[in-house]
Design a protein around this motif. Structure first.
Motif, mmCIF file in Angstrom:
data_model
loop_
_atom_site.group_PDB
_atom_site.id
_atom_site.type_symbol
_atom_site.label_atom_id
_atom_site.label_comp_id
_atom_site.label_asym_id
_atom_site.label_seq_id
_atom_site.Cartn_x
_atom_site.Cartn_y
_atom_site.Cartn_z
ATOM 1 N N GLN A 19 -8.755 -17.292 -20.866
ATOM 2 C CA GLN A 19 -9.880 -16.843 -20.046
ATOM 3 C C GLN A 19 -9.946 -15.320 -20.066
ATOM 4 O OE1 GLN A 19 -12.085 -18.793 -18.503
ATOM 5 N NE2 GLN A 19 -11.091 -20.571 -19.392
ATOM 6 N N PRO A 20 -11.136 -14.758 -20.080
ATOM 7 C CA PRO A 20 -11.233 -13.298 -20.007
ATOM 8 C C PRO A 20 -10.750 -12.829 -18.637
ATOM 9 C CG PRO A 20 -13.393 -14.289 -19.817
ATOM 10 C CD PRO A 20 -12.430 -15.394 -20.143
ATOM 11 N N PRO A 21 -10.198 -11.633 -18.555
ATOM 12 C CA PRO A 21 -9.728 -11.154 -17.249
ATOM 13 C C PRO A 21 -10.895 -11.005 -16.282
ATOM 14 C CG PRO A 21 -9.685 -9.400 -18.876
ATOM 15 C CD PRO A 21 -10.032 -10.659 -19.601
ATOM 16 N N MET A 22 -10.626 -11.301 -15.013
ATOM 17 C CA MET A 22 -11.659 -11.172 -13.990
ATOM 18 C C MET A 22 -11.983 -9.700 -13.772
ATOM 19 S SD MET A 22 -10.678 -14.022 -11.143
ATOM 20 C CE MET A 22 -12.058 -13.536 -10.161
ATOM 21 N N ALA A 23 -13.234 -9.438 -13.515
ATOM 22 C CA ALA A 23 -13.641 -8.071 -13.219
ATOM 23 C C ALA A 23 -13.054 -7.653 -11.878
ATOM 24 C CB ALA A 23 -15.163 -7.977 -13.180
ATOM 25 N N ALA A 24 -12.573 -6.448 -11.820
ATOM 26 C CA ALA A 24 -12.012 -5.935 -10.572
ATOM 27 C C ALA A 24 -13.121 -5.816 -9.531
ATOM 28 C CB ALA A 24 -11.368 -4.582 -10.810
ATOM 29 N N ARG A 25 -12.802 -6.185 -8.310
ATOM 30 C CA ARG A 25 -13.787 -6.068 -7.234
ATOM 31 C C ARG A 25 -13.298 -5.052 -6.221
ATOM 32 N NH1 ARG A 25 -15.568 -11.927 -5.332
ATOM 33 N NH2 ARG A 25 -13.386 -12.366 -5.492
ATOM 34 N N GLY A 26 -14.232 -4.524 -5.492
ATOM 35 C CA GLY A 26 -13.923 -3.557 -4.462
ATOM 36 C C GLY A 26 -14.559 -2.233 -4.819
ATOM 37 N N PRO A 27 -14.784 -1.386 -3.930
ATOM 38 C CA PRO A 27 -14.547 -1.573 -2.499
ATOM 39 C C PRO A 27 -15.580 -2.508 -1.876
ATOM 40 C CG PRO A 27 -15.633 0.522 -2.873
ATOM 41 C CD PRO A 27 -15.351 -0.076 -4.226
ATOM 42 N N CYS A 28 -15.218 -3.020 -0.745
ATOM 43 C CA CYS A 28 -16.086 -3.911 0.017
ATOM 44 C C CYS A 28 -17.348 -3.154 0.449
ATOM 45 C CB CYS A 28 -15.315 -4.395 1.233
ATOM 46 S SG CYS A 28 -16.261 -5.349 2.416
ATOM 47 N N VAL A 29 -18.494 -3.814 0.325
ATOM 48 C CA VAL A 29 -19.769 -3.233 0.757
ATOM 49 C C VAL A 29 -20.568 -4.330 1.453
ATOM 50 C CG1 VAL A 29 -21.924 -2.170 0.020
ATOM 51 C CG2 VAL A 29 -19.814 -1.648 -1.203
ATOM 52 N N ILE A 30 -20.960 -4.067 2.687
ATOM 53 C CA ILE A 30 -21.768 -5.034 3.426
ATOM 54 C C ILE A 30 -23.113 -4.383 3.727
ATOM 55 C CG2 ILE A 30 -21.961 -6.432 5.505
ATOM 56 C CD1 ILE A 30 -18.894 -6.338 5.638
ATOM 57 N N ASP A 31 -24.152 -4.954 3.157
ATOM 58 C CA ASP A 31 -25.489 -4.434 3.437
ATOM 59 C C ASP A 31 -26.227 -5.417 4.342
ATOM 60 O OD1 ASP A 31 -26.190 -6.504 1.719
ATOM 61 O OD2 ASP A 31 -26.713 -5.177 0.068
ATOM 62 N N GLU A 32 -27.432 -5.079 4.692
ATOM 63 C CA GLU A 32 -28.216 -5.908 5.612
ATOM 64 C C GLU A 32 -28.456 -7.310 5.047
ATOM 65 O OE1 GLU A 32 -29.372 -6.164 9.349
ATOM 66 O OE2 GLU A 32 -28.584 -4.354 8.448
ATOM 67 N N ARG A 33 -28.635 -7.410 3.743
ATOM 68 C CA ARG A 33 -28.860 -8.702 3.098
ATOM 69 C C ARG A 33 -27.669 -9.637 3.310
ATOM 70 N NH1 ARG A 33 -26.966 -10.657 -1.439
ATOM 71 N NH2 ARG A 33 -26.099 -8.666 -2.045
ATOM 72 N N VAL A 34 -26.457 -9.109 3.152
ATOM 73 C CA VAL A 34 -25.243 -9.912 3.334
ATOM 74 C C VAL A 34 -25.097 -10.308 4.807
ATOM 75 C CG1 VAL A 34 -22.724 -9.901 3.151
ATOM 76 C CG2 VAL A 34 -24.101 -8.848 1.354
ATOM 77 N N LYS A 35 -25.341 -9.368 5.704
ATOM 78 C CA LYS A 35 -25.255 -9.682 7.138
ATOM 79 C C LYS A 35 -26.208 -10.807 7.515
ATOM 80 C CE LYS A 35 -24.016 -5.063 8.729
ATOM 81 N NZ LYS A 35 -24.490 -3.907 9.493
ATOM 82 N N MET A 36 -27.449 -10.704 7.063
ATOM 83 C CA MET A 36 -28.455 -11.710 7.413
ATOM 84 C C MET A 36 -28.154 -13.066 6.779
ATOM 85 S SD MET A 36 -30.338 -10.198 9.526
ATOM 86 C CE MET A 36 -31.608 -11.409 9.729
ATOM 87 N N ARG A 37 -27.564 -13.062 5.604
ATOM 88 C CA ARG A 37 -27.263 -14.316 4.892
ATOM 89 C C ARG A 37 -26.231 -15.153 5.638
ATOM 90 N NH1 ARG A 37 -25.846 -18.474 3.321
ATOM 91 N NH2 ARG A 37 -25.317 -19.191 1.249
ATOM 92 N N PHE A 38 -25.237 -14.499 6.240
ATOM 93 C CA PHE A 38 -24.119 -15.242 6.821
ATOM 94 C C PHE A 38 -24.041 -15.208 8.347
ATOM 95 C CE2 PHE A 38 -22.775 -14.148 2.479
ATOM 96 C CZ PHE A 38 -22.561 -15.427 1.999
ATOM 97 N N ALA A 39 -24.831 -14.390 9.013
ATOM 98 C CA ALA A 39 -24.777 -14.297 10.478
ATOM 99 C C ALA A 39 -25.119 -15.627 11.131
ATOM 100 C CB ALA A 39 -25.727 -13.212 10.965
#
Length: 94
Positions: A19-39
């Motif tokens: 499997q190809p290596p997973m792309a590194a993630r981070g830093p964490c970013v929370i925008d309004e779209r993410v807040k509204m999706r899961f609130a």
């Protein structure tokens, strides 16, 4: 010589299934779209990878009311805050 001829296809097949290596993630970013999706959504453990991906977080932790938590700041970590009913009350990086 014969052993080499037998091993070459085995080695090639092993390389083809890596499997190809997973792309590194981070830093964490929370925008309004993410807040509204899961609130207000009832949290299920199977949702964790989706929420981490949406926030670009490498890891997460779930915090319920009155849970003890370390106060260290980790830019790649997502905090999933739940209310008493198990619904997502907030998302916070760190």
């Amino acid at each position: 010589m014969r052993a080499i001829m037998v091993m070459v296809p085995v080695l090639i097949a092993g390389c083809a299934t890596m499997q190809p290596p997973m792309a590194a993630r981070g830093p964490c970013v929370i925008d309004e779209r993410v807040k509204m999706r899961f609130a207000g959504v009832k949290f299920r453990e199977r949702m964790r990878p989706e929420i981490e991906h949406a926030a670009n977080a490498a890891m997460s932790r779930v915090l319920r009311p009155d849970d003890a938590a370390t106060m260290d700041f980790r830019a790649e970590r997502l905090n999933i805050l739940l209310d008493d009913g198990g619904q997502i009350d907030g998302l916070r990086c760190g």
